[in-house]
Design a protein around this motif. Structure first.
Motif, PDB file in Angstrom:
ATOM      1  N   VAL A 136       0.864  -1.182   0.000  1.00  0.00           N
ATOM      2  CA  VAL A 136       0.000   0.000   0.000  1.00  0.00           C
ATOM      3  C   VAL A 136       0.900   1.231   0.000  1.00  0.00           C
ATOM      4  O   VAL A 136       1.705   1.414   0.912  1.00  0.00           O
ATOM      5  CB  VAL A 136      -0.931   0.013   1.230  1.00  0.00           C
ATOM      6  CG1 VAL A 136      -1.748   1.296   1.267  1.00  0.00           C
ATOM      7  CG2 VAL A 136      -1.830  -1.207   1.236  1.00  0.00           C
ATOM      8  N   VAL A 137       0.772   2.079  -1.042  1.00  0.00           N
ATOM      9  CA  VAL A 137       1.614   3.269  -1.138  1.00  0.00           C
ATOM     10  C   VAL A 137       0.886   4.542  -0.738  1.00  0.00           C
ATOM     11  O   VAL A 137       1.526   5.500  -0.315  1.00  0.00           O
ATOM     12  CB  VAL A 137       2.239   3.423  -2.550  1.00  0.00           C
ATOM     13  CG1 VAL A 137       3.253   2.331  -2.802  1.00  0.00           C
ATOM     14  CG2 VAL A 137       1.190   3.437  -3.625  1.00  0.00           C
ATOM     15  N   GLU A 138      -0.444   4.571  -0.875  1.00  0.00           N
ATOM     16  CA  GLU A 138      -1.255   5.712  -0.442  1.00  0.00           C
ATOM     17  C   GLU A 138      -2.590   5.176   0.037  1.00  0.00           C
ATOM     18  O   GLU A 138      -3.092   4.193  -0.488  1.00  0.00           O
ATOM     19  CB  GLU A 138      -1.526   6.685  -1.594  1.00  0.00           C
ATOM     20  CG  GLU A 138      -0.344   7.483  -2.045  1.00  0.00           C
ATOM     21  CD  GLU A 138      -0.718   8.435  -3.173  1.00  0.00           C
ATOM     22  OE1 GLU A 138      -1.859   8.941  -3.177  1.00  0.00           O
ATOM     23  OE2 GLU A 138       0.126   8.646  -4.044  1.00  0.00           O
ATOM     24  N   SER A 139      -3.157   5.855   1.044  1.00  0.00           N
ATOM     25  CA  SER A 139      -4.456   5.444   1.545  1.00  0.00           C
ATOM     26  C   SER A 139      -5.109   6.594   2.294  1.00  0.00           C
ATOM     27  O   SER A 139      -4.422   7.436   2.876  1.00  0.00           O
ATOM     28  CB  SER A 139      -4.307   4.237   2.478  1.00  0.00           C
ATOM     29  OG  SER A 139      -5.555   3.854   3.002  1.00  0.00           O
ATOM     30  N   PRO A 190      -4.164   6.536   7.058  1.00  0.00           N
ATOM     31  CA  PRO A 190      -2.701   6.525   7.106  1.00  0.00           C
ATOM     32  C   PRO A 190      -2.119   5.284   7.775  1.00  0.00           C
ATOM     33  O   PRO A 190      -0.959   4.953   7.543  1.00  0.00           O
ATOM     34  CB  PRO A 190      -2.349   7.783   7.905  1.00  0.00           C
ATOM     35  CG  PRO A 190      -3.610   8.330   8.426  1.00  0.00           C
ATOM     36  CD  PRO A 190      -4.751   7.667   7.755  1.00  0.00           C
ATOM     37  N   VAL A 226      -0.881   2.655   5.085  1.00  0.00           N
ATOM     38  CA  VAL A 226       0.290   2.923   4.242  1.00  0.00           C
ATOM     39  C   VAL A 226       1.468   2.085   4.737  1.00  0.00           C
ATOM     40  O   VAL A 226       1.774   2.065   5.926  1.00  0.00           O
ATOM     41  CB  VAL A 226       0.644   4.421   4.236  1.00  0.00           C
ATOM     42  CG1 VAL A 226       1.918   4.669   3.453  1.00  0.00           C
ATOM     43  CG2 VAL A 226      -0.501   5.228   3.662  1.00  0.00           C
ATOM     44  N   THR A 270      -7.432   3.677  -1.749  1.00  0.00           N
ATOM     45  CA  THR A 270      -6.101   3.105  -1.552  1.00  0.00           C
ATOM     46  C   THR A 270      -5.399   2.960  -2.900  1.00  0.00           C
ATOM     47  O   THR A 270      -6.017   2.608  -3.889  1.00  0.00           O
ATOM     48  CB  THR A 270      -6.206   1.723  -0.878  1.00  0.00           C
ATOM     49  OG1 THR A 270      -6.955   1.848   0.326  1.00  0.00           O
ATOM     50  CG2 THR A 270      -4.841   1.156  -0.559  1.00  0.00           C
TER      51      THR A 270
END
Length: 127
Positions: A20-23, A26, A29, A58
């Motif tokens: 997961v690089v962005e969500s 937080p 991540v 996400t």
């Protein structure tokens, strides 16, 4: 059909390495591991524990094993360097020393029943 960056959303995700690089949450991540299950709205990721990560809100980074067939398809379509993601064309070697390509996908593109998503045909917006 080869598993390439363009066709990722039409393939089975179970078994692929993911992070997961962005969500919108937080806490999600940085979660990474192997996809062990998928539902319509979540991915179940297992590393040293099991995480249920919502797809909506996400951004996922998948590590695709690079096979000769996938590399040939990628060269023919010129896709890896043309994707809008900053990591879509990134390549490297995994811990197991096999070549991998990293593809970033917005989870909203994965929102559907897995069986139906893999059966969809047609042109993706990635081309």
């Amino acid at each position: 059909m080869a598993l390439t960056p363009e066709t990722l959303i039409r393939h089975e995700l179970v078994g692929l390495r993911v992070r997961v690089v962005e969500s919108t949450n937080p806490d999600n991540v940085g979660i990474g591991g192997r996809v062990v299950s998928e539902t319509m709205r979540t991915l179940v990721v297992e590393d040293d524990r099991v995480w249920r990560v919502p797809k909506r809100g996400t951004t996922f980074e998948f590590a695709l094993p690079r096979t000769d067939e996938a590399a040939d398809a990628e060269k023919a379509s010129g896709t890896a360097s043309e994707l809008s993601s900053e990591t879509a064309g990134r390549t490297g070697q995994s811990v197991d020393c096999e070549d991998v390509a990293y593809v970033t996908v917005d989870g909203a593109r994965l929102l559907s029943r897995p069986a139906l998503r893999t059966e969809k045909a047609g042109v993706t917006t990635w081309r």
